[in-house]
Design a protein around this motif. Structure first.
Motif, PDB file in Angstrom:
ATOM      1  N   ALA A   1     -19.524  -4.728  -9.912  1.00  0.00           N
ATOM      2  CA  ALA A   1     -19.527  -6.149 -10.296  1.00  0.00           C
ATOM      3  C   ALA A   1     -18.207  -6.831  -9.961  1.00  0.00           C
ATOM      4  N   GLU A   2     -17.140  -6.052  -9.799  1.00  0.00           N
ATOM      5  CA  GLU A   2     -15.824  -6.590  -9.443  1.00  0.00           C
ATOM      6  C   GLU A   2     -15.633  -6.662  -7.926  1.00  0.00           C
ATOM      7  N   GLY A   3     -16.660  -6.266  -7.171  1.00  0.00           N
ATOM      8  CA  GLY A   3     -16.588  -6.322  -5.715  1.00  0.00           C
ATOM      9  C   GLY A   3     -15.933  -5.112  -5.075  1.00  0.00           C
ATOM     10  N   ILE A   4     -15.777  -4.031  -5.822  1.00  0.00           N
ATOM     11  CA  ILE A   4     -15.151  -2.821  -5.271  1.00  0.00           C
ATOM     12  C   ILE A   4     -16.254  -1.883  -4.801  1.00  0.00           C
ATOM     13  N   GLY A   5     -16.283  -1.603  -3.504  1.00  0.00           N
ATOM     14  CA  GLY A   5     -17.310  -0.745  -2.925  1.00  0.00           C
ATOM     15  C   GLY A   5     -16.775   0.565  -2.391  1.00  0.00           C
ATOM     16  N   ALA A   6     -15.457   0.726  -2.402  1.00  0.00           N
ATOM     17  CA  ALA A   6     -14.848   1.962  -1.896  1.00  0.00           C
ATOM     18  C   ALA A   6     -13.544   2.196  -2.645  1.00  0.00           C
ATOM     19  N   ASP A   7     -13.156   3.451  -2.739  1.00  0.00           N
ATOM     20  CA  ASP A   7     -11.915   3.812  -3.417  1.00  0.00           C
ATOM     21  C   ASP A   7     -11.454   5.157  -2.878  1.00  0.00           C
ATOM     22  N   TRP A   8     -10.176   5.285  -2.610  1.00  0.00           N
ATOM     23  CA  TRP A   8      -9.635   6.564  -2.126  1.00  0.00           C
ATOM     24  C   TRP A   8      -8.790   7.252  -3.191  1.00  0.00           C
ATOM     25  N   SER A   9      -8.562   6.620  -4.343  1.00  0.00           N
ATOM     26  CA  SER A   9      -7.636   7.161  -5.330  1.00  0.00           C
ATOM     27  C   SER A   9      -8.240   8.209  -6.253  1.00  0.00           C
ATOM     28  N   ILE A  10      -9.535   8.164  -6.490  1.00  0.00           N
ATOM     29  CA  ILE A  10     -10.201   9.097  -7.393  1.00  0.00           C
ATOM     30  C   ILE A  10     -10.576  10.360  -6.593  1.00  0.00           C
ATOM     31  N   GLN A  60      -6.440  15.952  -3.466  1.00  0.00           N
ATOM     32  CA  GLN A  60      -5.810  15.361  -4.640  1.00  0.00           C
ATOM     33  C   GLN A  60      -6.398  13.987  -4.886  1.00  0.00           C
ATOM     34  N   GLY A  61      -6.265  13.553  -6.106  1.00  0.00           N
ATOM     35  CA  GLY A  61      -6.745  12.242  -6.527  1.00  0.00           C
ATOM     36  C   GLY A  61      -6.718  12.208  -8.040  1.00  0.00           C
ATOM     37  N   PHE A  62      -7.146  11.107  -8.590  1.00  0.00           N
ATOM     38  CA  PHE A  62      -7.164  10.983 -10.042  1.00  0.00           C
ATOM     39  C   PHE A  62      -8.456  11.557 -10.596  1.00  0.00           C
ATOM     40  N   THR A  63      -8.358  12.207 -11.752  1.00  0.00           N
ATOM     41  CA  THR A  63      -9.532  12.548 -12.544  1.00  0.00           C
ATOM     42  C   THR A  63      -9.400  11.790 -13.851  1.00  0.00           C
ATOM     43  N   THR A  64     -10.536  11.377 -14.400  1.00  0.00           N
ATOM     44  CA  THR A  64     -10.513  10.517 -15.576  1.00  0.00           C
ATOM     45  C   THR A  64     -11.538  10.993 -16.595  1.00  0.00           C
ATOM     46  N   VAL A  65     -11.210  10.738 -17.849  1.00  0.00           N
ATOM     47  CA  VAL A  65     -12.112  11.112 -18.935  1.00  0.00           C
ATOM     48  C   VAL A  65     -11.940  10.119 -20.080  1.00  0.00           C
ATOM     49  N   CYS A  86      -8.311   8.141 -20.140  1.00  0.00           N
ATOM     50  CA  CYS A  86      -7.314   9.176 -19.844  1.00  0.00           C
ATOM     51  C   CYS A  86      -7.351   9.459 -18.333  1.00  0.00           C
ATOM     52  N   VAL A  87      -6.205   9.347 -17.669  1.00  0.00           N
ATOM     53  CA  VAL A  87      -6.119   9.535 -16.220  1.00  0.00           C
ATOM     54  C   VAL A  87      -5.101  10.638 -15.907  1.00  0.00           C
ATOM     55  N   PHE A  88      -5.510  11.562 -15.046  1.00  0.00           N
ATOM     56  CA  PHE A  88      -4.620  12.621 -14.578  1.00  0.00           C
ATOM     57  C   PHE A  88      -4.506  12.563 -13.061  1.00  0.00           C
ATOM     58  N   GLY A  89      -3.298  12.726 -12.549  1.00  0.00           N
ATOM     59  CA  GLY A  89      -3.116  13.021 -11.140  1.00  0.00           C
ATOM     60  C   GLY A  89      -3.552  14.474 -10.992  1.00  0.00           C
ATOM     61  N   THR A  90      -4.463  14.740 -10.081  1.00  0.00           N
ATOM     62  CA  THR A  90      -5.066  16.064  -9.966  1.00  0.00           C
ATOM     63  C   THR A  90      -4.892  16.594  -8.550  1.00  0.00           C
ATOM     64  N   SER A  91      -4.475  17.833  -8.475  1.00  0.00           N
ATOM     65  CA  SER A  91      -4.304  18.498  -7.190  1.00  0.00           C
ATOM     66  C   SER A  91      -5.080  19.809  -7.245  1.00  0.00           C
ATOM     67  N   ILE A  92      -5.917  20.054  -6.237  1.00  0.00           N
ATOM     68  CA  ILE A  92      -6.723  21.268  -6.181  1.00  0.00           C
ATOM     69  C   ILE A  92      -6.495  21.955  -4.832  1.00  0.00           C
ATOM     70  N   ARG A  93      -6.756  23.265  -4.817  1.00  0.00           N
ATOM     71  CA  ARG A  93      -6.552  24.006  -3.571  1.00  0.00           C
ATOM     72  C   ARG A  93      -7.422  25.249  -3.537  1.00  0.00           C
ATOM     73  N   GLY A  96       0.803  -1.211   0.000  1.00  0.00           N
ATOM     74  CA  GLY A  96       0.000   0.000   0.000  1.00  0.00           C
ATOM     75  C   GLY A  96       0.834   1.258   0.000  1.00  0.00           C
ATOM     76  N   PHE A  97       1.988   1.228   0.643  1.00  0.00           N
ATOM     77  CA  PHE A  97       2.831   2.418   0.705  1.00  0.00           C
ATOM     78  C   PHE A  97       3.326   2.816  -0.675  1.00  0.00           C
ATOM     79  N   ILE A  98       3.689   1.819  -1.497  1.00  0.00           N
ATOM     80  CA  ILE A  98       4.142   2.127  -2.849  1.00  0.00           C
ATOM     81  C   ILE A  98       3.015   2.798  -3.615  1.00  0.00           C
ATOM     82  N   GLY A  99       1.779   2.331  -3.455  1.00  0.00           N
ATOM     83  CA  GLY A  99       0.636   2.944  -4.122  1.00  0.00           C
ATOM     84  C   GLY A  99       0.440   4.384  -3.694  1.00  0.00           C
ATOM     85  N   ILE A 100       0.509   4.655  -2.406  1.00  0.00           N
ATOM     86  CA  ILE A 100       0.359   6.011  -1.899  1.00  0.00           C
ATOM     87  C   ILE A 100       1.505   6.883  -2.400  1.00  0.00           C
TER      88      ILE A 100
END
Length: 191
Positions: free
Chosen positions: A127-136, A150-155, A82-89, A5-9
């Motif tokens: 359907a894949e069993g994912i009910g939560a996500d902190w990355s988006i 911050q998190g990912f934005t996708t289009v 298309c995935v962007f690492g997004t930071s807002i403030r 998990g640390f590598i992911g963060i």
């Protein structure tokens, strides 16, 4: 299988190029330096609500979600877009509210694409069993003065395609709009 998990963060933090210190005022809607010359970024700091995008290649996206233990079908689904690492403030003096569902990416052909929100991804991944996500990036949020997120934005836009992001936020009940031009979706293609 979840490896570390640390590598992911760490990847997420590196993808958005740091935290609030990286959001210091710069010229509006211009490329900004990123962690490496191979990873461009774009930012708009002209307003109280600042935004920064850093593209992720499909390979980076697959590695990130695979590392977090997401099922192969879920990994493949997000790596297709298309995935962007997004930071807002919020650099203003009043609370700011945003709603990613109101944002649009316009491709070079003039087509407007809604962003795929965290809520959308959770519905797709159910359907894949994912009910939560902190990355988006959270779909809606109120940022107090000085707050950031911050998190990912996708289009759904082609890999490598240039986009102009049209985004909005509310301050004191007034809706504001801005654009971030010149951002480019990540690609596995080597320069």
């Amino acid at each position: 299988m979840r490896r570390n998990g640390f590598i992911g963060i760490a990847f997420l933090l590196a993808a958005v190029g740091g935290l609030p210190s990286a959001l210091a005022a710069t010229a509006a809607s211009v490329p900004v330096a990123a962690a490496s010359a191979a990873q461009p970024g774009w930012a708009n700091h002209r307003h109280a609500f600042t935004l920064r995008l850093i593209p992720l290649s499909p390979e980076n996206v697959r590695a990130f979600y695979d590392n977090m233990g997401y099922p192969p079908a879920a990994v493949a689904a997000i790596a297709r877009v298309c995935v962007f690492g997004t930071s807002i403030r919020n650099r203003g003096k009043e609370p700011i509210r945003y709603d990613v569902a109101a944002w649009r990416a316009v491709t070079a052909d003039g087509k407007s694409h809604p962003l795929i929100t965290k809520t959308d991804w959770l519905a797709r991944w159910k359907a894949e069993g994912i009910g939560a996500d902190w990355s988006i990036l959270p779909p809606q949020q109120t940022l107090q003065p000085g707050d950031w997120a911050q998190g990912f934005t996708t289009v759904e836009a082609p890999h490598g395609a240039p986009i102009t992001l049209h985004y909005s936020w509310s301050e004191h009940g007034t809706r504001h709009q801005a654009t971030l031009a010149g951002a480019q979706c990540g690609s596995d293609a080597k320069p």
